[in-house]
Design a protein around this motif. Structure first.
Motif, mmCIF file in Angstrom:
data_model
loop_
_atom_site.group_PDB
_atom_site.id
_atom_site.type_symbol
_atom_site.label_atom_id
_atom_site.label_comp_id
_atom_site.label_asym_id
_atom_site.label_seq_id
_atom_site.Cartn_x
_atom_site.Cartn_y
_atom_site.Cartn_z
ATOM 1 N N SER A 1 -30.144 28.769 -13.474
ATOM 2 C CA SER A 1 -31.476 28.261 -13.810
ATOM 3 C C SER A 1 -31.970 27.293 -12.742
ATOM 4 O O SER A 1 -33.130 27.352 -12.311
ATOM 5 C CB SER A 1 -31.431 27.575 -15.173
ATOM 6 O OG SER A 1 -32.650 26.955 -15.470
ATOM 7 N N LEU A 2 -31.090 26.404 -12.300
ATOM 8 C CA LEU A 2 -31.471 25.439 -11.266
ATOM 9 C C LEU A 2 -31.749 26.133 -9.931
ATOM 10 O O LEU A 2 -32.661 25.741 -9.197
ATOM 11 C CB LEU A 2 -30.370 24.390 -11.094
ATOM 12 C CG LEU A 2 -30.219 23.405 -12.249
ATOM 13 C CD1 LEU A 2 -28.984 22.532 -12.033
ATOM 14 C CD2 LEU A 2 -31.465 22.551 -12.415
ATOM 15 N N LEU B 1 -8.892 27.682 -24.363
ATOM 16 C CA LEU B 1 -9.390 28.618 -23.351
ATOM 17 C C LEU B 1 -10.779 29.135 -23.719
ATOM 18 O O LEU B 1 -11.635 29.305 -22.849
ATOM 19 C CB LEU B 1 -8.415 29.783 -23.166
ATOM 20 C CG LEU B 1 -7.105 29.445 -22.470
ATOM 21 C CD1 LEU B 1 -6.192 30.659 -22.414
ATOM 22 C CD2 LEU B 1 -7.354 28.897 -21.080
ATOM 23 N N ASP B 2 -11.004 29.371 -24.998
ATOM 24 C CA ASP B 2 -12.330 29.814 -25.448
ATOM 25 C C ASP B 2 -13.373 28.735 -25.176
ATOM 26 O O ASP B 2 -14.480 29.023 -24.720
ATOM 27 C CB ASP B 2 -12.316 30.167 -26.937
ATOM 28 C CG ASP B 2 -11.571 31.456 -27.228
ATOM 29 O OD1 ASP B 2 -11.355 32.250 -26.279
ATOM 30 O OD2 ASP B 2 -11.202 31.665 -28.395
ATOM 31 N N ASN B 3 -13.015 27.476 -25.465
ATOM 32 C CA ASN B 3 -13.930 26.365 -25.203
ATOM 33 C C ASN B 3 -14.211 26.236 -23.709
ATOM 34 O O ASN B 3 -15.355 26.048 -23.297
ATOM 35 C CB ASN B 3 -13.356 25.054 -25.735
ATOM 36 C CG ASN B 3 -13.426 24.944 -27.243
ATOM 37 O OD1 ASN B 3 -14.239 25.618 -27.876
ATOM 38 N ND2 ASN B 3 -12.582 24.119 -27.816
ATOM 39 N N LEU B 4 -13.162 26.348 -22.927
ATOM 40 C CA LEU B 4 -13.317 26.268 -21.479
ATOM 41 C C LEU B 4 -14.180 27.413 -20.966
ATOM 42 O O LEU B 4 -15.063 27.213 -20.123
ATOM 43 C CB LEU B 4 -11.942 26.286 -20.794
ATOM 44 C CG LEU B 4 -11.946 26.191 -19.275
ATOM 45 C CD1 LEU B 4 -12.604 24.890 -18.827
ATOM 46 C CD2 LEU B 4 -10.518 26.286 -18.742
ATOM 47 N N ASP B 5 -13.957 28.593 -21.501
ATOM 48 C CA ASP B 5 -14.748 29.764 -21.107
ATOM 49 C C ASP B 5 -16.225 29.553 -21.425
ATOM 50 O O ASP B 5 -17.101 29.840 -20.604
ATOM 51 C CB ASP B 5 -14.211 31.012 -21.812
ATOM 52 C CG ASP B 5 -14.872 32.281 -21.340
ATOM 53 O OD1 ASP B 5 -15.021 32.446 -20.105
ATOM 54 O OD2 ASP B 5 -15.238 33.116 -22.192
ATOM 55 N N ARG B 6 -16.511 29.024 -22.607
ATOM 56 C CA ARG B 6 -17.907 28.757 -22.998
ATOM 57 C C ARG B 6 -18.541 27.718 -22.084
ATOM 58 O O ARG B 6 -19.690 27.858 -21.659
ATOM 59 C CB ARG B 6 -17.977 28.311 -24.456
ATOM 60 C CG ARG B 6 -18.037 29.450 -25.443
ATOM 61 C CD ARG B 6 -18.494 28.973 -26.815
ATOM 62 N NE ARG B 6 -17.609 27.946 -27.380
ATOM 63 C CZ ARG B 6 -16.485 28.206 -28.046
ATOM 64 N NH1 ARG B 6 -16.086 29.439 -28.232
ATOM 65 N NH2 ARG B 6 -15.755 27.216 -28.528
ATOM 66 N N GLN C 1 -21.720 28.132 -19.651
ATOM 67 C CA GLN C 1 -22.874 27.239 -19.725
ATOM 68 C C GLN C 1 -23.194 26.659 -18.352
ATOM 69 O O GLN C 1 -24.366 26.589 -17.946
ATOM 70 C CB GLN C 1 -22.622 26.103 -20.715
ATOM 71 C CG GLN C 1 -22.625 26.535 -22.168
ATOM 72 C CD GLN C 1 -22.217 25.393 -23.098
ATOM 73 O OE1 GLN C 1 -21.637 24.394 -22.672
ATOM 74 N NE2 GLN C 1 -22.509 25.560 -24.389
ATOM 75 N N ILE C 2 -22.167 26.254 -17.633
ATOM 76 C CA ILE C 2 -22.374 25.692 -16.293
ATOM 77 C C ILE C 2 -22.979 26.743 -15.371
ATOM 78 O O ILE C 2 -23.912 26.459 -14.612
ATOM 79 C CB ILE C 2 -21.045 25.142 -15.723
ATOM 80 C CG1 ILE C 2 -20.648 23.885 -16.486
ATOM 81 C CG2 ILE C 2 -21.165 24.856 -14.233
ATOM 82 C CD1 ILE C 2 -19.253 23.372 -16.157
ATOM 83 N N LEU C 3 -22.474 27.963 -15.445
ATOM 84 C CA LEU C 3 -23.020 29.041 -14.614
ATOM 85 C C LEU C 3 -24.483 29.324 -14.964
ATOM 86 O O LEU C 3 -25.304 29.568 -14.074
ATOM 87 C CB LEU C 3 -22.175 30.306 -14.762
ATOM 88 C CG LEU C 3 -20.768 30.247 -14.150
ATOM 89 C CD1 LEU C 3 -19.985 31.511 -14.486
ATOM 90 C CD2 LEU C 3 -20.852 30.033 -12.653
#
Length: 64
Positions: free
Chosen positions: A21-22, A5-10, A14-16
Protein backbone atom coordinates in the motif's frame (compact mmCIF):
# COMPACT_ATOMS: atom_id res chain seq x y z
CA UNK A 1 3.78 -23.69 18.51
CA UNK A 2 1.49 -23.64 15.48
CA UNK A 3 -0.54 -20.81 17.06
CA UNK A 4 2.63 -18.71 17.27
CA UNK A 5 3.47 -19.50 13.66
CA UNK A 6 -0.07 -18.61 12.57
CA UNK A 7 0.18 -15.28 14.41
CA UNK A 8 3.58 -14.62 12.89
CA UNK A 9 2.26 -15.52 9.44
CA UNK A 10 -0.66 -13.10 9.84
CA UNK A 11 1.63 -10.32 11.02
CA UNK A 12 4.00 -10.87 8.10
CA UNK A 13 1.05 -10.76 5.69
CA UNK A 14 -0.16 -7.53 7.30
CA UNK A 15 3.30 -6.00 6.98
CA UNK A 16 3.50 -7.03 3.32
CA UNK A 17 0.07 -5.53 2.67
CA UNK A 18 1.09 -2.26 4.34
CA UNK A 19 4.35 -2.19 2.36
CA UNK A 20 2.46 -2.73 -0.88
CA UNK A 21 0.00 0.00 0.00
CA UNK A 22 2.80 2.41 0.89
CA UNK A 23 4.65 1.56 -2.33
CA UNK A 24 1.54 2.37 -4.37
CA UNK A 25 0.97 5.60 -2.46
CA UNK A 26 4.62 6.56 -2.96
CA UNK A 27 4.34 6.01 -6.72
CA UNK A 28 1.19 8.14 -6.83
CA UNK A 29 2.87 10.91 -4.84
CA UNK A 30 5.92 10.84 -7.13
CA UNK A 31 3.65 11.15 -10.16
CA UNK A 32 1.83 14.04 -8.49
CA UNK A 33 5.11 15.78 -7.70
CA UNK A 34 6.26 15.36 -11.30
CA UNK A 35 3.01 16.89 -12.54
CA UNK A 36 3.25 19.79 -10.13
CA UNK A 37 6.88 20.41 -11.09
CA UNK A 38 5.89 20.50 -14.76
CA UNK A 39 3.08 22.94 -13.95
CA UNK A 40 5.49 25.10 -11.94
CA UNK A 41 7.95 25.17 -14.83
CA UNK A 42 5.20 26.14 -17.28
CA UNK A 43 4.06 28.96 -14.99
CA UNK A 44 7.65 30.15 -14.53
CA UNK A 45 8.00 30.29 -18.31
CA UNK A 46 4.79 32.32 -18.58
CA UNK A 47 6.03 34.72 -15.92
CA UNK A 48 9.35 35.10 -17.73
CA UNK A 49 7.64 35.70 -21.08
CA UNK A 50 5.33 38.28 -19.52
CA UNK A 51 8.29 40.02 -17.87
CA UNK A 52 10.12 40.20 -21.18
CA UNK A 53 7.05 41.64 -22.93
CA UNK A 54 6.58 44.25 -20.21
CA UNK A 55 10.23 45.25 -20.41
CA UNK A 56 9.91 45.63 -24.19
CA UNK A 57 6.80 47.79 -23.73
CA UNK A 58 8.54 49.96 -21.14
CA UNK A 59 11.40 50.60 -23.56
CA UNK A 60 8.93 51.85 -26.18
CA UNK A 61 7.14 54.23 -23.81
CA UNK A 62 8.13 57.85 -24.28
CA UNK A 63 10.04 59.39 -21.42
CA UNK A 64 8.47 62.30 -19.60
Amino acid sequence: MSVSLDNLDRKVEQILAVCGSLRTENQELRASVAGLEAERDALANKVDTTRQRLEALLIRLPEE
